[in-house]
Design an enzyme around this catalytic site. Structure first.
Site, PDB file in Angstrom:
ATOM      1  N   ASP A 187      49.613  34.131  44.034  1.00  0.00           N
ATOM      2  CA  ASP A 187      50.700  33.276  44.518  1.00  0.00           C
ATOM      3  C   ASP A 187      50.209  32.085  45.323  1.00  0.00           C
ATOM      4  OD1 ASP A 187      49.816  35.091  46.457  1.00  0.00           O
ATOM      5  OD2 ASP A 187      51.736  35.104  47.517  1.00  0.00           O
ATOM      6  N   HIS A 206      43.014  34.730  47.037  1.00  0.00           N
ATOM      7  CA  HIS A 206      44.052  33.896  46.427  1.00  0.00           C
ATOM      8  C   HIS A 206      45.425  33.964  47.081  1.00  0.00           C
ATOM      9  CE1 HIS A 206      45.139  37.498  43.561  1.00  0.00           C
ATOM     10  NE2 HIS A 206      44.891  37.880  44.803  1.00  0.00           N
ATOM     11  N   HIS A 207      45.620  34.761  48.115  1.00  0.00           N
ATOM     12  CA  HIS A 207      46.948  34.884  48.719  1.00  0.00           C
ATOM     13  C   HIS A 207      47.159  33.947  49.905  1.00  0.00           C
ATOM     14  CE1 HIS A 207      48.013  38.225  46.217  1.00  0.00           C
ATOM     15  NE2 HIS A 207      47.071  39.011  46.702  1.00  0.00           N
ATOM     16  N   ALA A 208      46.103  33.426  50.500  1.00  0.00           N
ATOM     17  CA  ALA A 208      46.236  32.623  51.722  1.00  0.00           C
ATOM     18  C   ALA A 208      47.100  31.403  51.471  1.00  0.00           C
ATOM     19  CB  ALA A 208      44.850  32.203  52.221  1.00  0.00           C
TER      20      ALA A 208
END
Length: 587
Positions: free
Chosen positions: A176, A135-137
């Protein structure tokens, strides 16, 4: 056994990749999980599918062309050069360019897209892809061990069929990358339960609620160290009950990051396996189509235990499986107790100690109550074609049908696009508008360590007020700006140059500035022959854009063309140059 249809996506190659010696991210955890699931005899109770690997084209649904191309071509040996000494694409030490990085990303993303397709067509009520949840990419940059954001790709696939998608994140780190991507839309609601403070990625306050149409559709629940099962559920269940009641999602994605478990190498929560799995059980009880994804988790044996148990929860057999582990290829890893459990430790729950838990819960519920005054967002749905008309009809490759007129029109369209993009400061940016598809969004969309440099605030003052009345002032987009990044490994902040325009980071401080590289909207798909043969217009466009940017206002374009010469698609006599075979462009 649950009557709900469960699809389980697994590629046996996923466990063969490694981020490098000593790196905490271990893709092998998916293989260990699969071995446990197999040992417990769960495969016979669900549809086991090897997903189709995600193609580069499908990755560009969310990510930029140049970033996807970078992942395709980068190797450990070329990483230093291709990342411009670690200042672009792979920033810091969190995301190494390991061998096979693109194949690993294609497996992860392919599983999530396939899971979404399986849900959308009604073939499954619950889809599981433990290789997903990265989920951070970001759109054009890797972050937090994540290279391709499979969640965003899966959500985009779901939006073809469903009006509203609810994304829930119980990873200890703030989701994020997903929140940022859908920050301005009301069709996707993101809810993240995470640790907040001096902790990666340093974002996710309760003030971050979305922008524009998406105002209120981003919900953050920041927690503190030592969060226990009881404390977590006292927030999770009321918040999610209210969220589902208000948003009325058509489908739910639950990211089950296991770094929120007790004893995780990089985590600081105190959740047990059963406390973590209680979130899966609670969401499953809502009887809404559900996708379960993996995520973080760096104590491999605990990750495997928990995802195995949550697979049993999806099947509805969690009460029937034996807590004593059956024999499997990794049996010795689970000593000395050899049980399906992750117990809590003796950490102190700081949420209860300072009374912040009640404040966070009440604030989240108040924000949801504000959202309840609106109707659940909707959109007119219609069939979306998945292939071109020529392909559907079985015609030949459309590339073969291009003639000289097609090429001329494409080159002219490319010229117009480049010329329009020359004025980098727009009225929208001066009014502080925000667009989730903007390449600068990753630095401007919220407060926190990713806050943009103040150099952008003076963009409007740098414009030329008349023909030659002021010396040309470099546009802030082309200057060396700095932005903050936090390392997941060390937790330390570091400055990196801001190159959101897509150009090389080694821009000169004086002299002519390089132009930003752009997506090649007019690629032919035939190996680049068409584009390479007709790139003669690009040099002329660059010269015209530089003169236009620093000498005149937009309304004086006609005068610029008169003064600098003629830009044409043909030769002096207006005919095609048969000998050259290319268009001639003069200034």
């Amino acid at each position: 056994m649950s009557k709900r249809k469960v699809s389980y996506f697994y590629d046996s190659d996923v466990g063969a990749y490694t981020y490098g010696l000593g790196h905490p991210m271990k893709p092998q955890r998916m293989r260990v999980t699969h071995e446990l699931v197999t040992a417990y005899g769960m495969l016979d109770k669900m549809h086991v599918i090897r997903p189709k690997r995600c193609s580069p084209k499908d990755m560009t649904w969310f990510h930029t062309d140049e970033y996807v191309h970078f992942l395709q071509t980068v190797t450990p040996e070329t990483a230093e050069k291709m990342t411009y000494h670690g200042t672009r694409f792979l920033v810091g030490e969190d995301n190494p360019a390991f061998e096979g990085v693109f194949e690993f990303c294609s497996i992860s993303a392919g599983g999530s897209i396939s899971a979404a397709e399986r849900i959308a067509c009604g073939a499954a009520d619950i889809s599981i892809n433990w290789a997903g949840g990265l989920h951070h990419a970001k759109k054009r940059e890797a972050s937090g061990f994540c290279y391709i954001n499979d969640i965003n790709l899966g959500i985009l696939e779901l939006l073809r069929t469903y009006a509203r998608v609810l994304y829930i994140d119980i990873d200890i780190h703030h989701g994020d990358g997903v929140e940022e991507a859908f920050y301005t839309t009301d069709r996707v609601m993101t809810v993240s339960f995470h640790k907040f403070g001096e902790y990666f990625p340093g974002t996710g306050t309760q003030e971050d609620r979305g922008r524009g149409k998406g105002k209120g559709y981003s919900l953050n629940v920041p927690l503190k160290d030592g969060t226990t099962d009881e404390a977590f559920q006292s927030v999770f269940e009321p918040v999610m009950t209210k969220t589902i009641d208000v948003f009325r999602p058509s489908v739910i994605i639950l990211q089950c990051g296991a770094d929120s478990l007790a004893g995780d190498k990089l985590g600081s929560f105190n959740l047990t396996m059963h406390g973590h799995a209680r979130c899966v059980q609670f969401i499953k009880q809502q009887n809404i189509p559900l996708i379960l994804l993996g995520g973080g988790g760096y104590t491999v044996k605990n990750v495997a235990r928990t995802w195995t148990y949550e697979t049993a929860c999806a099947l509805g057999i969690e009460k029937d499986i034996d807590s004593n582990l059956p024999w499997n290829d990794y049996f010795e890893w689970f000593g000395p107790r050899y049980r399906l459990e992750v117990p809590e430790n003796n950490m102190e729950d700081l949420n209860v100690k300072d009374g912040s838990l009640d404040i966070v819960r009440s604030t989240a519920l108040e924000q949801l109550q504000d959202l309840a005054s609106r109707c659940a967002p909707s959109v007119q749905m219609q069939d979306v074609p998945r292939e071109s008309l020529s392909k559907h009809l079985g015609l030949k490759d459309e590339q073969e049908g291009r003639d000289d007129i097609d090429r001329t029109l494409a080159q002219h369209a490319r010229y117009v696009y480049n010329l329009q993009d020359s004025d980098t400061t727009t009225d929208e940016s001066e009014n502080e508008s925000w667009d989730s598809d903007d390449s600068n969004a990753s630095t401007n969309w919220r407060r926190g360590p990713y806050r943009a440099s103040s150099v952008g605030a003076s963009a409007s003052s740098s414009r030329v007020n008349g023909r030659g009345s002021q010396p040309p002032t470099p546009n802030p987009r082309y200057t060396h700006a700095e932005k903050k990044r936090m390392s997941l490994l060390t937790g330390q902040y570091f400055d990196v140059p801001s190159h959101e325009g897509g150009f090389a980071p080694d821009l000169p401080s004086t002299g002519p500035l390089r132009t930003a590289s752009r997506r090649r909207f007019f690629q032919s798909g035939d190996g680049g022959v068409w584009d390479d043969d007709y790139n003669v217009v690009d040099a002329a466009v660059d010269r015209a854009r530089d003169a236009y940017r620093y000498q005149v206002r937009p309304q004086d374009l006609a005068g610029l063309l008169d003064r600098t010469g003629r830009i044409g698609l043909y030769g002096e006599d207006g005919d095609e140059d048969e000998e050259e075979g290319d268009m001639s462009v003069e200034l």
